[in-house]
Design an enzyme around this catalytic site. Structure first.
Site, PDB file in Angstrom:
ATOM      1  N   CYS A   1      -3.605  -4.845  -3.374  1.00  0.00           N
ATOM      2  CA  CYS A   1      -4.507  -3.911  -2.678  1.00  0.00           C
ATOM      3  C   CYS A   1      -3.812  -2.567  -2.461  1.00  0.00           C
ATOM      4  O   CYS A   1      -4.416  -1.506  -2.629  1.00  0.00           O
ATOM      5  CB  CYS A   1      -4.947  -4.487  -1.334  1.00  0.00           C
ATOM      6  SG  CYS A   1      -5.847  -6.042  -1.434  1.00  0.00           S
TER       7      CYS A   1
ATOM      8  N   CYS B   1      -1.729  -7.526   1.413  1.00  0.00           N
ATOM      9  CA  CYS B   1      -2.043  -7.706  -0.011  1.00  0.00           C
ATOM     10  C   CYS B   1      -1.368  -6.626  -0.864  1.00  0.00           C
ATOM     11  O   CYS B   1      -1.795  -5.474  -0.855  1.00  0.00           O
ATOM     12  CB  CYS B   1      -3.553  -7.677  -0.189  1.00  0.00           C
ATOM     13  SG  CYS B   1      -4.124  -7.634  -1.888  1.00  0.00           S
TER      14      CYS B   1
END
Length: 109
Positions: free
Chosen positions: A36, A33
């Site tokens: 993230c 991600c």
């Protein structure tokens, strides 16, 4: 007490999050991600800045999918703020300002 995010698994979620006396910010994330990764320095900064007043945890949803499913996490990153075992705030997406605001509300008397 720690000034770093604590990695939490499905096996440790109850103890590390639901059983904690302090408010707990939980980041649901995955290694692939990109958002993230982008927000991680801010999450680590919150752990340092609010050490002793809030606990910051991270759950890798690839390795611990049930933890995310149990809390209706449908996209990552998702941030859930727990107090006394219940979710009191939720931020979906890499919105550092909103995550910070939730933490500040949690620690303000």
């Amino acid at each position: 007490m720690t000034d770093r995010p604590v990695e939490v698994t499905e096996a440790t979620f109850h103890t590390e999050v639901l059983g904690e006396k302090l408010p707990v910010l939980v980041e649901f994330w995955a290694p692939w991600c990109a958002p993230c990764k982008t927000i991680l320095p801010q999450v680590e900064g919150l752990a340092r800045e609010f050490a002793g007043r809030i606990k910051v945890c991270r759950v890798n949803t690839d390795e611990n999918p049930t933890a995310g499913l149990n809390h209706r996490v449908s996209s990552i990153p998702t941030y859930l703020l727990f107090r006394d075992g219940s979710v009191v705030a939720q931020v979906v997406g890499a919105r550092a300002g909103d995550v910070r605001a939730a933490v500040e509300r949690a620690v303000t008397p």
